[in-house]
Design a protein around this motif. Structure first.
Motif, PDB file in Angstrom:
ATOM      1  N   LEU A 146       0.875  -1.166   0.000  1.00 28.94           N
ATOM      2  CA  LEU A 146       0.000   0.000   0.000  1.00 28.94           C
ATOM      3  C   LEU A 146       0.913   1.217   0.000  1.00 28.94           C
ATOM      4  O   LEU A 146       1.863   1.286   0.776  1.00 28.94           O
TER       5      LEU A 146
ATOM      6  N   SER B 297     -10.393   4.801   0.535  1.00 27.98           N
ATOM      7  CA  SER B 297     -10.237   5.374   1.875  1.00 27.98           C
ATOM      8  C   SER B 297      -9.051   4.725   2.552  1.00 27.98           C
ATOM      9  O   SER B 297      -8.785   3.542   2.349  1.00 27.98           O
ATOM     10  N   PRO B 298      -8.305   5.496   3.364  1.00 33.31           N
ATOM     11  CA  PRO B 298      -7.115   4.955   4.025  1.00 33.31           C
ATOM     12  C   PRO B 298      -7.498   3.859   5.025  1.00 33.31           C
ATOM     13  O   PRO B 298      -8.626   3.833   5.521  1.00 33.31           O
ATOM     14  N   PRO B 299      -6.568   2.963   5.315  1.00 36.87           N
ATOM     15  CA  PRO B 299      -6.864   1.879   6.255  1.00 36.87           C
ATOM     16  C   PRO B 299      -7.111   2.407   7.659  1.00 36.87           C
ATOM     17  O   PRO B 299      -6.519   3.412   8.071  1.00 36.87           O
ATOM     18  N   GLN B 300      -7.993   1.741   8.394  1.00 36.33           N
ATOM     19  CA  GLN B 300      -8.295   2.091   9.775  1.00 36.33           C
ATOM     20  C   GLN B 300      -7.430   1.202  10.660  1.00 36.33           C
ATOM     21  O   GLN B 300      -7.605  -0.012  10.697  1.00 36.33           O
ATOM     22  N   ILE B 301      -6.494   1.813  11.377  1.00 38.64           N
ATOM     23  CA  ILE B 301      -5.558   1.074  12.224  1.00 38.64           C
ATOM     24  C   ILE B 301      -6.035   1.123  13.670  1.00 38.64           C
ATOM     25  O   ILE B 301      -6.436   2.171  14.168  1.00 38.64           O
TER      26      ILE B 301
ATOM     27  N   VAL C  87      -7.019   3.056  -3.891  1.00 39.94           N
ATOM     28  CA  VAL C  87      -7.740   2.889  -2.627  1.00 39.94           C
ATOM     29  C   VAL C  87      -8.629   4.103  -2.375  1.00 39.94           C
ATOM     30  O   VAL C  87      -8.164   5.238  -2.442  1.00 39.94           O
TER      31      VAL C  87
END
Length: 86
Positions: free
Chosen positions: A3, A80-84, A78
């Motif tokens: 990513l 939306s950015p990943p939710q960490i 992508v």
């Protein structure tokens, strides 16, 4: 897969004929060492600042429609950015 964020483009006036039609992008990995910039081929229209998904190594050739000397290829943009940490 990697990513990463598109940081720029590579412009070449002369290249292998199998690379014609691919845009070459400079991609900074989202995770890990930010100094590792990857040159990835793109045919789906990713632009500077977008978060992209890249396939690398021998799996790259499976994503291509024709044989080309590419070891990193943009396979997705992508939304939306990943939710960490959820």
């Amino acid at each position: 897969m990697i990513l990463g964020t598109v940081k720029g483009t590579v412009v070449s006036t002369r290249k292998c004929s199998n690379l014609v039609g691919f845009k070459l992008l400079l991609v900074e990995p989202f995770y890990g060492n930010k100094k590792d910039i990857i040159v990835a081929a793109d045919s789906i229209g990713a632009g500077i600042g977008e978060l992209v998904l890249i396939t690398t190594d021998e799996t790259t050739q499976h994503a291509l429609e024709r044989s080309a000397p590419i070891d990193a290829y943009v396979v997705g943009i992508v939304d939306s950015p990943p939710q960490i940490g959820r």
